[in-house]
Design an enzyme around this catalytic site. Structure first.
Site, PDB file in Angstrom:
ATOM      1  N   ASP A  31       1.358 -17.345  -4.027  1.00 40.34           N
ATOM      2  CA  ASP A  31       1.904 -16.311  -4.914  1.00 40.34           C
ATOM      3  C   ASP A  31       0.756 -15.710  -5.717  1.00 40.34           C
ATOM      4  O   ASP A  31       0.647 -15.908  -6.922  1.00 40.34           O
ATOM      5  CB  ASP A  31       2.985 -16.908  -5.822  1.00 40.34           C
ATOM      6  CG  ASP A  31       3.641 -15.832  -6.689  1.00 40.34           C
ATOM      7  OD1 ASP A  31       3.475 -14.630  -6.371  1.00 40.34           O
ATOM      8  OD2 ASP A  31       4.311 -16.187  -7.675  1.00 40.34           O
TER       9      ASP A  31
ATOM     10  N   HIS B 220       1.661  -8.774  -3.628  1.00 37.01           N
ATOM     11  CA  HIS B 220       0.639  -7.789  -3.260  1.00 37.01           C
ATOM     12  C   HIS B 220       1.335  -6.430  -3.194  1.00 37.01           C
ATOM     13  O   HIS B 220       1.801  -5.999  -2.147  1.00 37.01           O
ATOM     14  CB  HIS B 220       0.030  -8.173  -1.907  1.00 37.01           C
ATOM     15  CG  HIS B 220      -1.109  -7.289  -1.483  1.00 37.01           C
ATOM     16  ND1 HIS B 220      -2.416  -7.534  -1.844  1.00 37.01           N
ATOM     17  CD2 HIS B 220      -1.140  -6.158  -0.742  1.00 37.01           C
ATOM     18  CE1 HIS B 220      -3.197  -6.601  -1.335  1.00 37.01           C
ATOM     19  NE2 HIS B 220      -2.442  -5.744  -0.649  1.00 37.01           N
TER      20      HIS B 220
ATOM     21  N   GLU C  21       2.493  -9.930   0.478  1.00 28.03           N
ATOM     22  CA  GLU C  21       2.732  -8.488   0.399  1.00 28.03           C
ATOM     23  C   GLU C  21       4.234  -8.238   0.556  1.00 28.03           C
ATOM     24  O   GLU C  21       5.015  -9.142   0.881  1.00 28.03           O
ATOM     25  CB  GLU C  21       1.937  -7.735   1.485  1.00 28.03           C
ATOM     26  CG  GLU C  21       2.042  -6.224   1.295  1.00 28.03           C
ATOM     27  CD  GLU C  21       0.944  -5.409   1.989  1.00 28.03           C
ATOM     28  OE1 GLU C  21       0.104  -5.975   2.704  1.00 28.03           O
ATOM     29  OE2 GLU C  21       0.955  -4.172   1.800  1.00 28.03           O
TER      30      GLU C  21
ATOM     31  N   ASP D 138       0.864  -1.197   0.000  1.00 25.73           N
ATOM     32  CA  ASP D 138       0.000   0.000   0.000  1.00 25.73           C
ATOM     33  C   ASP D 138       0.895   1.239   0.000  1.00 25.73           C
ATOM     34  O   ASP D 138       2.087   1.167   0.267  1.00 25.73           O
ATOM     35  CB  ASP D 138      -0.966   0.006   1.201  1.00 25.73           C
ATOM     36  CG  ASP D 138      -0.237   0.071   2.537  1.00 25.73           C
ATOM     37  OD1 ASP D 138       0.772  -0.643   2.693  1.00 25.73           O
ATOM     38  OD2 ASP D 138      -0.654   0.834   3.427  1.00 25.73           O
TER      39      ASP D 138
HETATM   40  O1  9MR Z   1       3.547  -6.285   9.102  1.00 28.08           O
HETATM   41  C1  9MR Z   1       2.313  -6.097   9.772  1.00 28.08           C
HETATM   42  C2  9MR Z   1       1.983  -7.347  10.541  1.00 28.08           C
HETATM   43  O2  9MR Z   1       2.949  -7.566  11.547  1.00 28.08           O
HETATM   44  C3  9MR Z   1       0.590  -7.243  11.137  1.00 28.08           C
HETATM   45  O3  9MR Z   1       0.247  -8.475  11.731  1.00 28.08           O
HETATM   46  C4  9MR Z   1      -0.407  -6.868  10.049  1.00 28.08           C
HETATM   47  C5  9MR Z   1      -1.832  -6.716  10.582  1.00 28.08           C
HETATM   48  O4  9MR Z   1      -1.923  -5.650  11.437  1.00 28.08           O
HETATM   49  O5  9MR Z   1      -0.020  -5.664   9.434  1.00 28.08           O
HETATM   50  C6  9MR Z   1       1.217  -5.759   8.798  1.00 28.08           C
HETATM   51  O6  9MR Z   1       1.537  -4.523   8.264  1.00 28.08           O
HETATM   52  C7  9MR Z   1       0.810  -4.076   7.146  1.00 28.08           C
HETATM   53  C8  9MR Z   1       0.296  -2.695   7.497  1.00 28.08           C
HETATM   54  O7  9MR Z   1      -0.680  -2.792   8.484  1.00 28.08           O
HETATM   55  C9  9MR Z   1      -0.223  -1.947   6.286  1.00 28.08           C
HETATM   56  N1  9MR Z   1       0.725  -1.929   5.228  1.00 28.08           N
HETATM   57  C10 9MR Z   1       1.130  -3.277   4.818  1.00 28.08           C
HETATM   58  C11 9MR Z   1       1.779  -3.980   5.974  1.00 28.08           C
HETATM   59  C12 9MR Z   1       2.343  -5.341   5.553  1.00 28.08           C
HETATM   60  O8  9MR Z   1       1.340  -6.280   5.317  1.00 28.08           O
END
Ligand code: 9MR
Ligand code: ZN
Length: 565
Positions: free
Chosen positions: A534, A505, A543, A191
């Site tokens: 994937d 992602h 992601e 994102d």
């Molecule tokens: O890396 C983050 C992970 O540790 C958490 O469990 C998750 C859910 O809160 O969020 C991940 O971080 C994401 C963030 O919230 C938004 N941008 C993408 C991040 C990677 O997935």
């Protein structure tokens, strides 16, 4: 993104394309890894191995002997019996091990296993990690927000125009539609939002790399707009993020927790994302992280740009004064936002901030505060950590400091905690039923590929206190896993190694018509070893994110440093 003219060897592309066609484009990993006959039985680090370090592959098929042959002419250079089999505890697969550590001659090779087949090719060489390091570090530049970026890689151009140039609005802070400059920095992940807490562990880990491997990193040329100026490129890339972070500090010294849209946006290039973006109110973890990062920056930029160092130190002092006046944990109010939360208690962030502030200034009250915080956590060092628990960063700074004044008994206790953590990583990686020698053992959670790479910080910190080959070799096992010695027999880094992720992602990769943007570590399998998909929608496993890449940057810098015997 189109399928798939990717930066891997032509033979591999062919196989991948056929599989994609036959599975309707869903890719290799839609089935359980070991049920899928497209997964190669011989699983190894397709980037390669350092000459004087152990070299192993895992083989998921019945076999007895293996050979290493030269890629060029098929000449056999080593032949031996495999060891095993053992049943891998996480995948319930029978795995044999081929150990070809005895082969030290640089070159390009593959494994041949009678009755099973041939492996991907791989190199042996002191420089095998040089290019991966550059690609993964340059990926930070390609993440820049508020500016146009452009990169070329193996004939592909990856580019977007200046994005999010209107960052951002203060509605949720000021109660009215007021603008404040929040441009710049890196997008967080797949994102395009920007979060201070995740910047914390990212910048902290990259500065740790700078501290530990500076002779190598000083020379690195990243081909970024700043290349050629008087500051090393590695620091210039960090500065791009730091300049944004400075904008996240409110006039009172507190720090806004994040700057995001209200909802996650579509899979389009960033300049096409036009929804308004907002600052959220402040949080104490974000404030402490900013204090830590700017304190670190102040000492590392001092030799190159004293004025910038002063600005950073002033920000750190201001954050510190604010935190002293607000000693309780304060979670940011994120009502109205459905973007990443990065919610976390601030005890670890405050510890880290105290460590960096003390290391930079030498001020006695910062040391007192730091040592009290270390005692409060009983000097515990974590074997794996991520954005939610950053005390390790502070503990490593405390241990590595050349300053006087520390409590020797406490230093000793931290050392013991560190060795215990590193030894547990080594033990987990070498457990008999850990068929891929994954140093994170059976722990699978969101972003665990990043944590696996980040364990290398713990191993290297331990190595500085008590040098042991096992610490270096286990660090390399983490890379072996990430680059193909895993249940999928695939690289987890876009554009690198054999069969890298094709559908990360990532909104840029999804929003253009080129192959995936290169140099990004995907989050990895969870909740099970076999859960990686994937597929672009799999934000839980596929992601990309700055904190995971930063850890891989560290691990790759460390690997270059481990090439000596
Ligand atoms: O890396 C983050 C992970 O540790 C958490 O469990 C998750 C859910 O809160 O969020 C991940 O971080 C994401 C963030 O919230 C938004 N941008 C993408 C991040 C990677 O997935
Ligand atoms: Zn942007």
């Amino acid at each position: 993104m189109q399928i798939p003219r990717i930066g891997i060897r032509p033979a591999i592309v062919l196989v991948t394309a056929q599989v994609l066609a036959s599975t309707g484009g869903l890719g290799l990993a839609t089935a359980r890894a070991d049920d899928d006959e497209s997964v190669p039985a011989i699983r190894l680090n397709s980037i390669g191995y350092l000459p004087n370090r152990p070299k192993q592959a895992s083989i998921a098929a019945k076999c007895e002997r293996f050979a290493v042959v030269r890629f060029r002419d098929g000449a056999k250079v080593l032949e031996a019996a495999v060891a095993g089999p053992v049943e891998d505890v996480d995948t319930r697969t029978m795995l044999d091990t081929a150990d070809f550590s005895a082969l030290t001659e640089p070159g390009e090779y593959r494994l041949e296993v009678p009755g099973v087949g041939r492996s991907d090719s791989f190199r042996i060489g002191a420089d095998v990690y040089r290019e991966p390091f550059l690609v993964v570090t340059r990926a930070m530049y390609l993440w820049r927000c508020g500016t146009a970026v452009r990169g070329e890689s193996r004939g592909n151009v990856f580019a977007h125009a200046a994005c999010h140039t209107e960052d951002a609005w203060l509605d949720f802070v000021a109660g009215k539609h007021e603008h404040r400059d929040g441009t710049g920095g890196w997008h967080d992940a797949g994102d395009y939002n920007k979060y201070v807490v995740n910047a914390g562990v990212t910048v902290g880990v990259m500065f740790r790399a700078w501290e530990d491997f500076q002779p190598t990193l000083r020379q690195v040329r990243l081909e970024i707009p700043e290349s050629g100026n008087a500051t090393p490129d590695f620091l210039d890339e960090l500065r791009w993020e730091l300049e944004w972070l400075l904008k996240m500090q409110a006039p009172d010294g507190s720090v806004y927790h994040k700057l995001t849209t209200r909802m996650f946006g579509a899979f389009v290039l960033p300049e096409l994302e036009k929804s308004e973006r907002y600052f959220t109110p402040w949080g104490s973890a974000a404030t402490a992280d900013l204090m830590a990062m700017t304190a670190q920056a102040a000492r590392h930029f001092r030799p190159f740009d004293p004025a910038f160092a002063d600005r950073c130190l002033a920000a750190a002092r201001k954050a510190r004064a604010f935190l002293e006046a607000h000693p309780k944990n304060h979670a940011a109010d994120q009502k109205g936002f459905f973007t990443g939360g990065y919610e976390t208690g601030d005890a670890d962030d405050r510890l880290w901030a105290a460590a960096e502030f003390w290391e930079t200034t030498g001020e006695a009250d910062a040391l007192r505060d730091l040592e009290a915080r270390i005692r409060a956590v009983e000097a515990r060092v974590d074997a794996d950590f991520d954005w939610g628990e950053v005390k390790n960063l502070g503990l490593f700074t405390y241990l590595g400091s050349k300053r006087t004044g520390r409590d020797p008994a406490l230093v000793d206790q931290v050392k013991k905690g560190l060795i215990a953590a590193a030894d547990s990583i080594v033990a987990d990686g070498r457990a008999k039923d850990n068929g891929y020698r994954r140093p994170l053992g059976s722990r699978y959670y969101w972003g665990c590929n990043g944590s696996l790479a980040r364990q290398v910080l713990v191993l290297r910190a331990a190595h500085r206190v008590e040098p042991k080959p096992a610490y270096l070799n286990t660090s390399l096992d983490a890379l072996n896993y990430l680059f193909g010695r895993n249940p999928y027999g695939r690289s987890f880094v876009t554009g690198l190694g054999a069969r890298p992720p094709l559908h990360p992602h990532d909104r840029r990769s999804g929003g253009d018509d080129v192959e995936p943007w290169p140099g990004y570590l995907v989050g990895g399998a969870h909740p099970r070893a076999t859960s990686w998909k994937d597929e672009q929608p799999s934000y839980q496993t596929n992601e990309i994110a700055i904190n995971w890449n930063a850890a891989l940057i560290y691990a790759l810098a460390a690997a270059q440093d481990a090439k000596a015997p």
